[in-house]
Scaffold this active site. Structure first.
Site, PDB file in Angstrom:
ATOM      1  N   TRP A  83       4.755  64.168  40.145  1.00 60.12           N
ATOM      2  CA  TRP A  83       5.880  63.322  40.579  1.00 60.12           C
ATOM      3  C   TRP A  83       7.045  63.581  39.633  1.00 60.12           C
ATOM      4  O   TRP A  83       6.834  63.977  38.481  1.00 60.12           O
ATOM      5  CB  TRP A  83       5.497  61.842  40.620  1.00 60.12           C
ATOM      6  N   GLU A 126       8.870  55.785  24.643  1.00 52.85           N
ATOM      7  CA  GLU A 126       8.747  57.047  25.401  1.00 52.85           C
ATOM      8  C   GLU A 126       9.924  57.977  25.106  1.00 52.85           C
ATOM      9  O   GLU A 126       9.755  59.196  25.021  1.00 52.85           O
ATOM     10  CB  GLU A 126       8.690  56.763  26.906  1.00 52.85           C
ATOM     11  N   GLU A 164       5.230  64.380  29.552  1.00 54.30           N
ATOM     12  CA  GLU A 164       5.643  63.108  28.962  1.00 54.30           C
ATOM     13  C   GLU A 164       7.135  62.846  29.169  1.00 54.30           C
ATOM     14  O   GLU A 164       7.566  61.702  29.288  1.00 54.30           O
ATOM     15  CB  GLU A 164       5.348  63.111  27.449  1.00 54.30           C
ATOM     16  N   HIS A 167       8.516  60.341  31.620  1.00 54.93           N
ATOM     17  CA  HIS A 167       8.291  58.894  31.480  1.00 54.93           C
ATOM     18  C   HIS A 167       9.555  58.153  31.040  1.00 54.93           C
ATOM     19  O   HIS A 167      10.028  57.232  31.719  1.00 54.93           O
ATOM     20  CB  HIS A 167       7.139  58.621  30.501  1.00 54.93           C
ATOM     21  N   GLU A 217      -2.703  57.476  23.313  1.00 52.58           N
ATOM     22  CA  GLU A 217      -2.567  57.712  24.757  1.00 52.58           C
ATOM     23  C   GLU A 217      -3.270  56.603  25.534  1.00 52.58           C
ATOM     24  O   GLU A 217      -2.798  56.173  26.578  1.00 52.58           O
ATOM     25  CB  GLU A 217      -3.135  59.086  25.144  1.00 52.58           C
ATOM     26  N   THR A 220      -1.028  53.510  25.409  1.00 51.77           N
ATOM     27  CA  THR A 220       0.099  53.550  26.346  1.00 51.77           C
ATOM     28  C   THR A 220      -0.412  53.372  27.782  1.00 51.77           C
ATOM     29  O   THR A 220       0.256  52.759  28.605  1.00 51.77           O
ATOM     30  CB  THR A 220       0.923  54.850  26.232  1.00 51.77           C
ATOM     31  N   ASP A 249      -0.675  59.263  34.253  1.00 53.09           N
ATOM     32  CA  ASP A 249      -0.469  60.435  33.380  1.00 53.09           C
ATOM     33  C   ASP A 249      -1.116  60.196  32.015  1.00 53.09           C
ATOM     34  O   ASP A 249      -1.795  61.063  31.462  1.00 53.09           O
ATOM     35  CB  ASP A 249       1.033  60.662  33.110  1.00 53.09           C
ATOM     36  N   GLU A 250      -0.876  59.006  31.456  1.00 53.60           N
ATOM     37  CA  GLU A 250      -1.428  58.701  30.118  1.00 53.60           C
ATOM     38  C   GLU A 250      -2.958  58.767  30.167  1.00 53.60           C
ATOM     39  O   GLU A 250      -3.597  59.164  29.199  1.00 53.60           O
ATOM     40  CB  GLU A 250      -0.996  57.311  29.630  1.00 53.60           C
ATOM     41  N   HIS A 253      -3.954  62.266  29.804  1.00 56.56           N
ATOM     42  CA  HIS A 253      -3.699  62.712  28.424  1.00 56.56           C
ATOM     43  C   HIS A 253      -4.734  62.159  27.443  1.00 56.56           C
ATOM     44  O   HIS A 253      -5.143  62.839  26.513  1.00 56.56           O
ATOM     45  CB  HIS A 253      -2.290  62.287  27.979  1.00 56.56           C
TER      46      HIS A 253
HETATM   47 FE   LIG Z   1       1.488  59.509  26.280  1.00 55.14          FE
HETATM   48 FE   LIG Z   2       4.232  58.601  27.987  1.00 56.10          FE
END
Ligand SMILES: [Fe+2]
Ligand SMILES: [Fe+2]
Length: 392
Positions: A83, A126, A164, A167, A217, A220, A249-250, A253
């Site tokens: 995205w 971020e 990242e 974000h 990670e 977050t 996403d986090e 990660h």
């Molecule tokens: Fe992160």
């Molecule tokens: Fe992030």
């Protein structure tokens, strides 16, 4: 969020060497080696050892290239399938752009000030991404030596950073369009934060660095997941989707960094348990702990912006000291800390220390919350929301 701030406890081993240091710059010193050794002692800067990984362990980390390529790299997504911020924002080329912005403003109108302050603090965190890429590139054996290094470690760091980067970008643009926040004050805070950096006390040591990122990670993921849930409760479904996508996403990660530490555990259980315990003793500092808007202390009798932002986040349940304990417990289970057998007594002691930590942190958090509940709330002005006061 910052209930578990930094402590000086980790400096104990350094203090033993302090009497025998020689100064190499105004703040860096080299500890004298033991008289039986011909090797130079460790460099110490601002109270922490630099380059603390042994040559054997450094070799182990350097040998993990193909593991990173096969097991870690695939956790990142093809950019063509990711995205992008525009997916959540009104297209500015659209003739109905202004109507879409009005719609966005109507939707976000129900977000209370506590939500905005928490969201903005997370967004500023971020936006200080250059600091985190720099932090990864302080780590021995994994740093990107050229800026475009084709090694698996170099590629990982750049491509993780690239994911990242979306974000802070989407969060910032969204907040700008809501018209609810003082963007200039937020931008100043971001500039100050990047200028100040961060001090996670990872000693150029990838074992310590990857314990730190494994923890962060997940932290977050938890906080963006909570801001997603709250956005939904306050009637902003699109914002909820946006925060949920960031949290997801986090989530990828955290798996990546935890997989690296898992591999280190497999190959070097003693070194890994020592690194994990070391970071827990030092406590995980929040990446934005040095944030400053230039006016918070002056307008609020010397109070600290990061501490106040953290208190708001704690009060609304976006990230609390109990989350800190839960993450610790999660990592202990994930890395099967309790099941490992260790060769050295030091490693066995570190293992025992870790197993007791989550309960200890929870007890401390409970006591702190009882203490806090007895205090009269203070009204604090936040420049990010045009100085509107919040109870802290
Ligand atoms: Fe992160
Ligand atoms: Fe992030």
């Amino acid at each position: 969020m910052q209930a578990l701030g930094q402590r000086a406890s980790q400096r104990a081993p350094l203090q033993a060497a302090a009497g025998r240091r020689r100064v190499v710059s105004c703040r860096a010193v080299v500890a004298e080696p033991p008289s039986s050794s011909s090797k130079p002692g460790p460099i110490i800067l601002d109270g922490q050892v630099l380059h603390s990984l042994s040559p054997e362990r450094l070799e182990l980390v350097s040998s993990l290239g193909s593991f990173v390529e096969q097991e870690v790299q695939p956790l990142l997504k093809d950019p063509m399938k990711c995205w992008q911020p525009s997916d959540f924002l009104p297209p500015s080329e659209d003739p109905y752009f202004m109507d879409a912005v009005l719609e966005l403003r109507k939707r976000s109108g129900g977000l209370p000030d506590e939500y905005l302050v928490t969201f903005v603090g997370d967004m500023i965190t971020e936006e200080a991404l250059p600091t985190y890429m720099a932090m990864l590139n302080t780590l021995d054996g994994v740093r990107d030596e050229t800026g475009a290094s084709p090694t698996p470690w170099g590629r990982w760091t750049r491509e993780w950073t690239a994911e990242e980067n979306r974000h802070g970008d989407v969060m910032n643009k969204y907040m700008y369009l809501t018209g609810r926040c003082n963007m200039k004050s937020i931008e100043l805070t971001i500039q100050n934060l990047i200028g100040s950096g961060m001090d996670p006390k990872t000693e150029n040591n990838p074992y310590l660095g990857f314990v730190y990122t494994s923890f962060q990670e997940r932290a977050t993921k938890v906080s963006h997941g909570n801001t997603a849930r709250h956005a939904l409760e306050f009637g902003d479904e699109l914002l909820a989707k946006m925060c949920g996508s960031i949290a997801s996403d986090e989530g990828r990660h955290e798996i990546a960094y935890q997989r690296i530490v898992e591999k280190l555990y497999e190959l070097d259980p003693d070194g890994s348990v020592l690194a994990f315990a070391d970071m827990m003793r030092k406590q995980i500092v929040m990446p934005a702990h040095l944030m400053d808007d230039g006016v918070h202390g002056e307008r609020n009798v010397g109070r600290n912006l990061f501490a106040d932002f953290s208190s708001v986040a704690e009060r609304v349940g976006v990230y609390t000291a109990f989350d800190y304990a839960d993450i610790m417990e999660f990592l202990i289970k994930k890395w099967r800390v309790g099941e490992r057998s260790h060769q050295s007594g030091e490693a066995a002691a570190a293992q025992e220390y870790l197993m007791k930590m989550p309960d200890r942190v929870r007890r401390l958090a409970e006591r702190a919350s009882v203490r806090k509940s007895k205090l009269k709330p203070v009204q604090v002005q936040f420049s990010w929301i045009f100085d509107r006061p919040l109870s802290v």
